[in-house]
Design an enzyme around this catalytic site. Sequence first.
Site, PDB file in Angstrom:
ATOM      1  NE  ARG A 195      -3.548  -2.371   2.938  1.00  0.00           N
ATOM      2  CZ  ARG A 195      -3.134  -3.502   3.460  1.00  0.00           C
ATOM      3  NH1 ARG A 195      -1.809  -3.610   4.041  1.00  0.00           N
ATOM      4  NH2 ARG A 195      -4.081  -4.543   3.609  1.00  0.00           N
ATOM      5  CE  LYS A 205      -7.829  -1.576   5.527  1.00  0.00           C
ATOM      6  NZ  LYS A 205      -8.479  -1.548   4.093  1.00  0.00           N
ATOM      7  CG  HIS A 249      -4.632   0.223  -3.627  1.00  0.00           C
ATOM      8  ND1 HIS A 249      -3.980   0.130  -2.302  1.00  0.00           N
ATOM      9  CD2 HIS A 249      -5.365  -1.048  -3.489  1.00  0.00           C
ATOM     10  CE1 HIS A 249      -4.356  -0.728  -1.576  1.00  0.00           C
ATOM     11  NE2 HIS A 249      -5.221  -1.533  -2.411  1.00  0.00           N
ATOM     12  NE  ARG A 272      -2.805  -4.084  -1.054  1.00  0.00           N
ATOM     13  CZ  ARG A 272      -2.416  -5.049  -0.086  1.00  0.00           C
ATOM     14  NH1 ARG A 272      -0.876  -4.947   0.151  1.00  0.00           N
ATOM     15  NH2 ARG A 272      -2.908  -5.363   0.841  1.00  0.00           N
ATOM     16  CG  HIS A 328      -5.786  -9.270   2.025  1.00  0.00           C
ATOM     17  ND1 HIS A 328      -5.877  -9.621   0.591  1.00  0.00           N
ATOM     18  CD2 HIS A 328      -5.575  -7.877   1.750  1.00  0.00           C
ATOM     19  CE1 HIS A 328      -5.856  -8.790  -0.249  1.00  0.00           C
ATOM     20  NE2 HIS A 328      -5.647  -7.821   0.465  1.00  0.00           N
ATOM     21  CE1 TYR A 369      -6.205  -7.938  -6.502  1.00  0.00           C
ATOM     22  CE2 TYR A 369      -5.999  -9.379  -4.262  1.00  0.00           C
ATOM     23  CZ  TYR A 369      -5.887  -7.938  -4.766  1.00  0.00           C
ATOM     24  OH  TYR A 369      -5.753  -6.745  -4.327  1.00  0.00           O
TER      25      TYR A 369
END
Length: 380
Positions: free
Chosen positions: A236, A261, A325, A328, A351, A360
């Site tokens: 990120r 995050k 982003h 990424r 994640h 994805y």
Amino acid sequence: MQERPIIIFSKSHHNGQEVLIVGFEYNLELKEYVKKFPGIQWSSGLRSFYTLFTREITNSLFQYLRAKNYYIDYSAISNKRKNDRHDGAKKKFVLDANISQDLKKNIKLFREWMQQKRYSLNTINTYESMLLQFFRFKHPKPIHSITETDIIDFNTNYILANRFSYTYQNQAINTIKLFYRDRVNCILIADGLERPKKSKKLPVVLSIDEVKSILASTPNLKHKTLLSLLYSCGLRIGEALGLRVRDIDMKRRFMHVRSAKGSKDRYVPLPERMKALLIEYYSCYEPNDFVFEGQNGGAYSTVSARQVLKRSLLNTGIEKPITLHTLRHSHATHLLENGTDLRYIQELLGHNSAKTTMIYTHVSSTSLDKIKNPFDEFDL
């Protein structure tokens, strides 16, 4: 502590052009800061600062002001199709700047509580800004007189009327709920309050050739290193700009991404080619603390990083709606197409849930190519 000014964005026409008006009560520090933004001017006729109104300029100015933690009310310029009879949207409500001293004190205490809980600075600023918008909408109603009906009123006549996103709507409700639980010690919002349905949008993904084209169009070594790191390690932008020199282990070819995050640390492998590019970059720029530093020291700004990508895209001919982003997203998709297990991709990206990584599979050309279409059997 001095109260931070509230800045109101609005639109007007000036000298035959649509312009963005930047309005605020007189504040010398803010005035001098605004004057430094490229392209901004003062109009005696408008009695305000203004600049050309485009999406790119507005976003850049918003980020420039948020970097100093100023509050921006952009409700007057949020997108709304005129004469739309199908969504029932009401006329937009533009907030005034009033808020009681009691509320200012409680919001300040709530901010301090979030700091103690180690919320990220971005989350703290977002929550604080949302509370200010809510209480300015309900002004002059006192804090203890607010009811769930007021939340519904705010949701209907401000959030929905201004076409704010699902994410904004849900986050605003969560913010008010958390504020009342901490500051007033009450459950203001019932669990049964209707929440918006989340839209399921797929991310924009670049091909490998398009990524190569962007990097080839970035001659500046510092800029190329930043964009390369975002793609090669799937970072990120906040993670990349927060990296310190000590976080990268060249010998083991790993980087330590700290307080990402969700306040989670993780280790990310460093590709051999990326290591070589970083060594070249270190030799040229000699960063002291942050890997990417601004002209006056400290971390490189997100606004500057966005401008880097924008300039690099000019000569590529790529017309997709691309952000930092996107690099990424492209990294994760290319890993999947190369046969990398989803569990490893989840770990590399940091994640929380495998469901997030599963998106994805919907944009991977390898997965889609495996589908046998009956039309291919037609003899035409």
